[in-house]
Design a protein around this motif. Structure first.
Motif, short mmCIF file in Angstrom:
data_model
loop_
_atom_site.label_atom_id
_atom_site.label_comp_id
_atom_site.label_asym_id
_atom_site.label_seq_id
_atom_site.Cartn_x
_atom_site.Cartn_y
_atom_site.Cartn_z
N VAL A 66 0.87 -1.18 0.00
CA VAL A 66 0.00 0.00 0.00
C VAL A 66 0.90 1.22 0.00
O VAL A 66 1.68 1.43 0.94
N ALA A 115 -5.38 -0.60 4.18
CA ALA A 115 -4.65 -1.73 4.76
C ALA A 115 -5.49 -2.48 5.79
O ALA A 115 -5.53 -3.72 5.81
N ARG A 132 -6.85 -6.45 5.55
CA ARG A 132 -6.69 -7.46 6.60
C ARG A 132 -8.06 -8.05 6.99
O ARG A 132 -8.19 -9.27 7.20
N ILE A 138 0.84 -7.51 4.45
CA ILE A 138 0.49 -6.15 4.07
C ILE A 138 1.56 -5.19 4.60
O ILE A 138 1.87 -5.18 5.79
N THR A 139 2.11 -4.39 3.69
CA THR A 139 3.11 -3.39 4.06
C THR A 139 2.68 -2.03 3.52
O THR A 139 2.32 -1.91 2.34
N ILE A 140 2.72 -1.01 4.38
CA ILE A 140 2.44 0.36 3.98
C ILE A 140 3.76 1.09 3.81
O ILE A 140 4.63 1.04 4.68
N LEU A 186 -2.85 -0.84 13.72
CA LEU A 186 -2.11 -1.52 12.65
C LEU A 186 -1.26 -2.65 13.22
O LEU A 186 -1.17 -3.74 12.63
N ILE A 196 0.10 -5.46 10.49
CA ILE A 196 0.37 -4.69 9.28
C ILE A 196 1.63 -3.87 9.52
O ILE A 196 1.75 -3.14 10.51
N ILE A 242 4.37 -0.93 8.67
CA ILE A 242 4.44 0.38 8.02
C ILE A 242 5.89 0.84 8.02
O ILE A 242 6.57 0.79 9.05
#
Length: 470
Positions: free
Chosen positions: A246, A257, A261, A273-275, A297, A302, A304
């Motif tokens: 993302v 994100a 999930r 999932i990576t921001i 998060l 998740i 970031i």
């Protein structure tokens, strides 16, 4: 206090934030402002011309009671705007005198489409040019997360047009011929107009790179395609662990994100999932709000990363500004919103972001017969947060001013509210709502968001029929 703007991915896009304002009094009140050479200072009409007070709905009702301003001086008559309705029991006779053309099926034009009878009552033909149906940004991330089916997020523009007596042209605007007063469409058609209203929307600036695995938060159809793609991948006998990148560390990126999930949890599938955020994530939010979202998060596993600017996106990975490459299967562009690119190609004044410059009456500063609203405008020389609440609030003013322009009557100004409620959906069990520096996180916020969103969409469906959600 003024509302904070969510930018670099921190601007309030519709799919990331549902903006409403239930607590403020009617704010669009004040002195009737004239435009040089166009309107004089005079009392605005209480009813559409040619109708009695008993038979016609009001554009504006004037309360002849002066207000006392902060300076202690009277500010003039206070104005309260009402939604224009139809013309019960009356039919417009004679030829159509004026054509009002609406370009774009956004929040503001939905209201005009629903209330088109008010314009037809005074001799107008109403035409809308749209690329397709209306997809509601407020429900988009919840739809992505599996809270509702895609069809619950859609309003049938064709059905709404037929019901309101409006002519629909499906097509894409590519230009404007102001000399001949025509809208130019991609397929070569030219649609003439007397008054034009532009509701062109916004989208994230495109990422550098191409590929079938790059999706954007707008148009909303892209998120429908993303959900379909993910669920198709999981239908196989040996579904892969999808890796999602993302791009954008603002409110929209966090909401995307969190709902990805939620979708993986709903299906019982694994997802990484990576921001990626160019700068400190959520930096325009109050510290407590940003901290609460970051904790959320972490509980959802998740990751970031910042500072980490994505410079190139490919089918199977993204390149960062430090030269490294990160593998992924899908890229989601949530880098903030800019006005539709067509806005800067219409031979009308626009600002550095490509937004059409309009005055307080929502008319272009380059052509008083052209109106605009929503994310594509710079209002009275300044940018407003690109949140759906502003387009929704502009809609009744836009409708009233189109009617006033047709009738040769004074226009009324739009006054943006200083504060609005933003609700960030965080999956199936929680949301965070924020107004100024007051905030709350928990299931009640999600319930309120879903109620507001469903009520809005249902108001534009014939019979107000809800589509059942999960």
């Amino acid at each position: 206090m003024s509302a904070r703007q969510f930018g670099d991915g921190n601007r309030a896009m519709g799919s990331g934030i549902r903006g409403v304002d239930r607590g403020e009094p009617a704010r669009n009140r004040g002195r009737l402002l004239s435009r040089a050479g166009t309107h004089s200072h005079r009392t605005a009409p209480s009813v559409l011309p040619g109708h009695s007070r008993d038979s016609a709905p009001a554009i504006v009702r004037c309360h002849h009671a002066s207000r006392i301003g902060a300076s202690g001086r009277k500010s003039g008559p206070a104005w309260q705007h009402r939604q224009i309705g139809g013309c019960p029991g009356r039919r417009q006779s004679g030829p159509v005198r004026k054509r009002v053309v609406l370009v774009g099926a956004g929040h503001a034009h939905l209201h005009i489409l629903k209330n088109a009878a008010a314009l037809r009552c005074i001799g107008a033909e109403v035409v809308i040019i749209a690329q397709g149906d209306f997809w509601y940004s407020g429900m988009a991330t919840g739809m992505l997360g599996g809270l509702s089916p895609p069809e619950a997020d859609r309003v049938d523009i064709g059905e709404l047009a037929i019901n309101s007596g409006t002519k629909l042209h499906l097509g894409t605007m590519i230009g404007l011929d102001r000399a001949t007063r025509e809208v130019l469409l991609e397929d070569g058609r030219r649609i003439g107009f007397d008054l034009l209203s532009l509701n062109l929307g916004s989208a994230p600036p495109p990422l550098c790179g191409t590929g079938h695995s790059i999706y954007s938060v707008k148009p909303i159809r892209s998120l429908v395609e993303l959900r379909n793609r993910i669920e198709e991948e999981w239908r196989g006998a040996d579904p892969p662990v999808l890796r999602i990148a993302v791009v954008g560390g603002g409110v929209t990126g966090i909401e995307i994100a969190a709902n990805l999930r939620a979708l993986s949890d709903l299906h019982g599938r694994e997802m990484e999932i990576t921001i990626y955020s160019r700068s400190a994530p959520l930096k325009h939010l109050p510290r407590g709000v940003a901290a609460a979202l970051m904790r959320h998060l972490r509980t959802m596993n998740i990751e970031i990363r910042w500072p980490a600017a994505v410079t190139l996106a490919e089918e199977n990975g993204v390149f960062l500004n430090d030269g490294t490459r990160e593998d992924c299967d899908i890229v989601v562009n949530a880098t903030g919103l800019v006005p539709s690119r067509i806005a800067a190609r219409l031979d009308l004044p626009f600002d550095a972001d490509g937004a059409l410059i309009v005055d307080r009456f929502l008319t272009s500063t380059g052509d008083v017969s052209i109106f605009a609203a929503g994310d594509c405008i710079a209002f009275d020389g300044r940018a407003l947060p690109r949140a759906g609440v502003y387009a929704v609030r502009q809609a009744p003013i836009l409708l009233a001013n189109l009617g006033a322009e047709l009738s040769g009557k004074p226009l009324i100004p739009f006054v943006p509210q200083k504060h609005y409620l933003a609700i960030v959906g965080l999956g199936h069990t929680s949301a965070l709502m924020l107004r100024g520096r007051l905030w709350f996180k928990g299931p009640p916020a999600l319930w309120l968001k879903r109620w507001i969103d469903q009520r809005f969409v249902d108001s534009y469906r014939l019979g107000r029929t809800s589509i059942n959600s999960n």
